[in-house]
Scaffold this active site. Structure first.
Site, PDB file in Angstrom:
ATOM      1  N   SER A   1       1.090  -1.178   0.201  1.00  0.00           N
ATOM      2  CA  SER A   1       0.010   0.051  -0.152  1.00  0.00           C
ATOM      3  C   SER A   1       0.955   1.204  -0.032  1.00  0.00           C
ATOM      4  O   SER A   1       2.025   1.298   0.511  1.00  0.00           O
ATOM      5  CB  SER A   1      -0.959   0.154   1.347  1.00  0.00           C
ATOM      6  OG  SER A   1      -0.006   0.104   2.424  1.00  0.00           O
ATOM      7  N   ASP A   2       0.434   2.282  -0.645  1.00  0.00           N
ATOM      8  CA  ASP A   2       1.049   3.802  -0.486  1.00  0.00           C
ATOM      9  C   ASP A   2       0.613   3.839   1.051  1.00  0.00           C
ATOM     10  O   ASP A   2      -0.316   3.461   1.728  1.00  0.00           O
ATOM     11  CB  ASP A   2       0.531   4.825  -1.309  1.00  0.00           C
ATOM     12  CG  ASP A   2       1.229   5.822  -1.510  1.00  0.00           C
ATOM     13  OD1 ASP A   2       2.308   6.211  -0.868  1.00  0.00           O
ATOM     14  OD2 ASP A   2       1.365   6.457  -2.495  1.00  0.00           O
ATOM     15  N   TRP A   3       1.668   4.813   1.640  1.00  0.00           N
ATOM     16  CA  TRP A   3       1.605   5.159   2.945  1.00  0.00           C
ATOM     17  C   TRP A   3       0.287   5.878   3.318  1.00  0.00           C
ATOM     18  O   TRP A   3      -0.085   6.830   3.263  1.00  0.00           O
ATOM     19  CB  TRP A   3       2.827   5.820   3.474  1.00  0.00           C
ATOM     20  CG  TRP A   3       4.010   5.294   4.087  1.00  0.00           C
ATOM     21  CD1 TRP A   3       4.752   5.486   4.957  1.00  0.00           C
ATOM     22  CD2 TRP A   3       4.608   4.142   3.189  1.00  0.00           C
ATOM     23  NE1 TRP A   3       5.599   4.296   4.930  1.00  0.00           N
ATOM     24  CE2 TRP A   3       5.658   3.701   4.077  1.00  0.00           C
ATOM     25  CE3 TRP A   3       4.366   3.324   2.120  1.00  0.00           C
ATOM     26  CZ2 TRP A   3       6.561   2.721   3.623  1.00  0.00           C
ATOM     27  CZ3 TRP A   3       5.385   2.538   1.491  1.00  0.00           C
ATOM     28  CH2 TRP A   3       6.181   1.910   2.623  1.00  0.00           C
ATOM     29  N   GLY A   4      -0.533   5.140   3.939  1.00  0.00           N
ATOM     30  CA  GLY A   4      -1.815   5.642   4.567  1.00  0.00           C
ATOM     31  C   GLY A   4      -2.847   5.625   3.545  1.00  0.00           C
ATOM     32  O   GLY A   4      -4.035   6.066   3.722  1.00  0.00           O
TER      33      GLY A   4
END
Length: 753
Positions: free
Chosen positions: A265-268
């Site tokens: 996942s991208d961060w957040g």
């Protein structure tokens, strides 16, 4: 890093000891066993808690391994242009290390502008060596999102507007990085084509544009480049967030493309446990959780693929089929990275790396205009050279968001020019304008203080007076990496140059005719002064060797050979996304305040469909400022008549085009032969031409070479959304060969049976 070192030592010692004592080695540690067998053995030994723990972060940039079994942690790092400095375990603040300074390589726009696949491999190999030396297992890059609008703040991290060019340039980069036992994480999958509303938007795009424009580079990255991981994006598609998206991750990536790697996942980017479990996510990073309010010691236990997932399994609400698939993928990644005993040690900031950074910068610089042959600088006539503009003295490796770097050094344009010309000429500097005086971005400090109390008029007058007294004037301006320019998190506010540069450039053009504008940016910009300025150079963000690369081109030590990886429109309205599509989102929804949070996302319709960049300009005959593929040289080239090895081909045949290219000038140089295909009659609307092949050829004065480019039916195909498949429609086609999308030199007609 003590924790990671200890785990690796345990793994190494277990293997060494068991072998020395002739003790039976566990299958998952036995180097003689196939990886698939080792993975299954490791999986069978793991507890439920250990499996779930592997699926999510344990710090800002690491995820846990299985200490009990000697399976190491994974350590990730930004970014695509250089290895990010160390941050604290639980915070974004810098860790304050003294040994994490690196070489910054040119931004990916510059790499793509080389149109040189070998340069891309060199780039990846060198960057991978630095990541390996820094004990990183996953490099969060490269970025291959398509250049849809020149306002996108993150375009400088990507490879341009064309899916074919991007596909061909990203594959060698991936292979170069991964040759070091470091995984790439190709990003941001998918449709992250603007920074504004990137966390709160729902992209509406038809399947044809999705498959023809926005997916090909990702497909090439995983099917040809074998990128070991891929990063999900922030935006929504089909009303599901991209990092937990059934259609993108399961249906296309893992089923259609048969991807066996890890989805990060991208961060957040994750916000739903159920969707994260079912819809293809494997490794969760950066979720915004608060461990204290949830009553846990470790905030990371509250991630969506952490305790909530474990509870669902223990309560019998979820099985372990998805869990075992995710862990299997992570274990396969471990055997390529953390548990790979054959990976090299890497190195950092070597002379070879400096040389590679400089060469890529030189090859990526694009000579846009050179009326009157102002460049290269004639040192016999240039006894006094004026360098004007803030970007000549501004550090550019710091800033831009997550790609902000802590470098061993950065040669600024003024320093590079002084070093090259200073022994033979008097090089003087004037600021010209004050733009961004800040010296700290994303926790990285440049150490610069660029405050200047003088008024705009004073700065302009000083620059003009210096220009009048000089033999040559080199203006170094453009954009920078501060917020609302070329930077993550926000888009540009306008297409024009900031800080009153247009007025300054116009005044300098009147003051001295020996005038060159050097633009540093990752984006196209408006040029209202273009008719008044004889010479324009597009120099990008060129990393540690920026000043030396620029000076080499200005002096003619290196002949410019870069070509634009995207179109420069005359005005913003000439861009298809701004003329037909929605940017930054639906107007009615914008007025209603949508897009402020994830509960009220804003819709963004890509009404322009497949007509992105030159596909739009060439089809609609909208003259650009500078076309896709454009780039001049200090020498001249002549194209012969193109030939094809056959005039009629079957569906399974290939066709080879040949063309002679001759250097008709007095300098050695390189030309890029670009092959475009035009479908002369189609059932569905198609662009006037599409890039389907290119080769860069280096030629000495008077030398001629024959360039061959072979294509198959895939180069003739379009994606039929009704059939959900690629179709090569029988009929007549034309191969167009030239050195930019609007400079076709020779044509060949052929037919598909």
């Amino acid at each position: 890093m003590l924790k990671k070192t200890a785990i690796i030592s345990v793994f190494t010692c277990i293997s060494a000891y068991t072998l020395a004592q002739n003790i039976s080695v566990p299958v998952y540690l036995d180097e003689s066993k196939p990886v698939a067998q080792k993975v299954q053995d490791a999986l069978s030994r793991m507890t439920l808690e250990e499996k779930v723990a592997m699926l999510h972060a344990q710090s800002k940039f690491s995820s846990p391994g299985v200490p009990r079994l000697g399976i190491p942690e994974f350590w990730t790092t930004d970014g695509p242009h250089g290895v990010r400095p160390e941050v604290l375990w639980d915070e974004w603040n810098q860790a304050g290390w003294t040994n994490d300074s690196i070489i910054a390589y040119p931004a990916l726009t510059a790499l793509s502008a080389t149109w040189n696949k070998q340069m891309s491999w060199n780039y990846g190999k060198a960057l991978g060596e630095e990541a390996r030396y820094r004990k990183k297992d996953i490099l969060l890059g490269p970025g291959v999102n398509i250049y849809r609008t020149p306002l996108n703040g993150r375009n400088f991290e990507y490879m341009g507007e064309d899916p074919f060019l991007t596909s061909k340039m990203v594959v060698p980069y991936i292979k170069g990085v991964q040759s070091n036992g470091v995984a790439t994480s190709v990003k941001h999958y998918a449709l992250n084509n603007q920074e504004m509303f990137r966390n709160t938007s729902n992209v509406i795009v038809d399947d044809r544009a999705l498959y023809e424009i926005y997916l090909p580079a990702f497909k090439a990255a995983v099917t040809e480049g074998d990128s070991w991981t891929i990063m999900g994006a922030y935006d929504m598609y089909k009303n599901q967030y991209s990092s937990q998206n059934q259609y993108l991750l399961n249906d296309i990536l893992k089923k259609e493309w048969n991807y066996k790697g890890v989805v990060v996942s991208d961060w957040g980017a994750v916000n739903n446990t159920e969707q994260a479990i079912k819809n293809g996510l494997d490794l969760e990073f950066g979720s915004w959780t608060n461990g204290l309010s949830a009553g846990t010691k470790n905030a990371y236990d509250n991630y969506y693929l952490a305790q909530p997932y474990l509870n669902l399994i223990k309560e019998g609400k979820k099985g372990t089929q998805e869990l075992d698939d995710k862990v299997t993928r992570l274990l396969n990644l471990a055997y390529k990275t953390t548990m790979n005993p054959k990976k090299p040690f890497g190195n950092i900031a070597s002379e070879e790396h400096r040389k590679i950074a400089k060469e890529i910068g030189e090859e990526g610089i694009v000579l846009l205009k050179n009326q009157g042959n102002i460049l290269p600088v004639d040192i016999n006539k240039a006894k006094k050279i004026a360098v004007i503009g803030e970007n000549a003295i501004k550090i550019m490796t710091v800033g831009g968001g997550s790609s902000s770097l802590k470098v061993k050094y950065e040669t600024l344009p003024l320093d590079g020019i002084k070093s090259r010309f200073g022994k033979e000429a008097d090089v003087q500097f004037a600021r010209g304008y004050v733009g961004d005086i800040g010296g700290e971005y994303n926790g990285v400090k440049s150490g610069q203080d660029l405050k200047d109390p003088r008024s705009e008029a004073e700065l302009l007058n000083e620059a003009v007076e210096l220009a009048k007294k000089s033999d040559y004037v080199i203006f170094v301006g453009g954009l920078n990496k501060s917020d609302f320019q070329d930077s993550e998190g926000n888009d540009r506010k306008s297409y024009g140059l900031p800080y009153n540069q247009d007025q300054l450039i116009a005044a300098l053009a009147k003051a001295n005719k020996n005038f060159a504008v050097v633009l540093i940016s990752g984006n196209a910009v408006a040029m209202p002064w273009i008719k008044e300025v004889p010479t324009i150079v597009q120099a990008w963000y060129l990393g540690s060797e920026a000043g030396n690369s620029i000076a080499s081109i200005l002096a003619g030590d290196t002949n410019p050979s870069g070509k634009l990886p995207f179109t420069f429109p005359v005005k913003l309205e000439d861009n298809s996304a701004h003329q037909l599509g929605e940017y930054p989102g639906n107007k009615q929804e914008l007025a209603a305040g949508k897009g402020k949070d994830q509960k009220n996302p804003i819709n963004i319709s890509y009404n322009e469909g497949i007509f992105v960049g030159y596909r739009w300009h060439d089809t609609k005959k909208i003259k650009p400022l500078f076309s896709f593929g454009h780039g001049l040289s200090y020498t001249t080239f002549e194209f012969g008549k193109a030939n094809a090895d056959k005039t009629v081909i079957g569906q399974d045949d290939k066709i080879t085009f040949t063309v002679n290219v001759k250097n008709t000038g007095k300098r050695a140089g390189a030309e890029v032969v670009q092959l475009y295909i035009s479908d002369l009659k189609s059932s569905l609307p198609r662009p006037a031409k599409e890039l389907k092949g290119f080769e860069k050829v280096f030629l000495n004065p008077g030398e001629q070479k024959t360039v061959q480019i072979t294509i198959d039916r895939s180069a003739l195909s379009y994606f039929d959304p009704e059939q959900h498949q690629w179709v090569a429609e029988p009929g007549d086609f034309e191969a167009l060969i030239g050195n930019s999308s609007d400079a076709i030199k020779t044509k060949v007609k052929f037919s598909l049976k």
